[in-house]
Design a protein around this motif. Structure first.
Motif, short mmCIF file in Angstrom:
data_model
loop_
_atom_site.label_atom_id
_atom_site.label_comp_id
_atom_site.label_asym_id
_atom_site.label_seq_id
_atom_site.Cartn_x
_atom_site.Cartn_y
_atom_site.Cartn_z
N GLU A 84 9.04 -11.46 -20.46
CA GLU A 84 9.05 -10.18 -19.74
C GLU A 84 8.28 -10.29 -18.42
N HIS A 88 10.03 -9.61 -14.84
CA HIS A 88 9.55 -8.59 -13.89
C HIS A 88 9.09 -9.23 -12.58
N GLN A 92 10.77 -8.33 -9.03
CA GLN A 92 9.97 -7.87 -7.90
C GLN A 92 10.16 -8.80 -6.70
#
Length: 100
Positions: A84, A88, A92
């Motif tokens: 995860e 992420h 980003q």
């Protein structure tokens, strides 16, 4: 530079922290692998002489099986957390790249 855009130092620190987490997980999995190999050998040995499976032995096997189940769950959760974080981070980074 906006607050959501990480600095090169922040990116380096984040990568270093992630690498440290991966190294720790790898070390823990290696130790767990060794413990599992030992336990599998012990369980196999016990089955060669069913008469030695006393109430205490049975309780020990139950306890170890419960421990193994929870260890595997913990490793799965650690791997999921790393996955995860990487997801992420990549999301980003892609967002920041698109804004440039």
């Amino acid at each position: 530079m906006s607050e959501s855009t990480p600095t090169p130092q922040g990116e380096a620190a984040r990568r270093k922290a992630l690498l440290s987490t991966l190294v720790s997980l790898t070390d823990d999995l290696s130790q767990f692998h060794e413990e599992c190999a030992f336990l599998c050998d012990a369980f196999a040995a016990v089955t060669h002489d069913p008469a030695c499976i006393t109430e205490e032995t049975s309780e020990g096997i139950r306890h170890i099986s419960y421990w193994l189940k929870h260890q595997v769950k913990s490793y799965y959760e650690r791997v999921r957390d790393i996955h995860e974080e990487v997801y992420h981070h990549n999301k980003q980074a892609s967002k920041n790249h698109d804004q440039e």
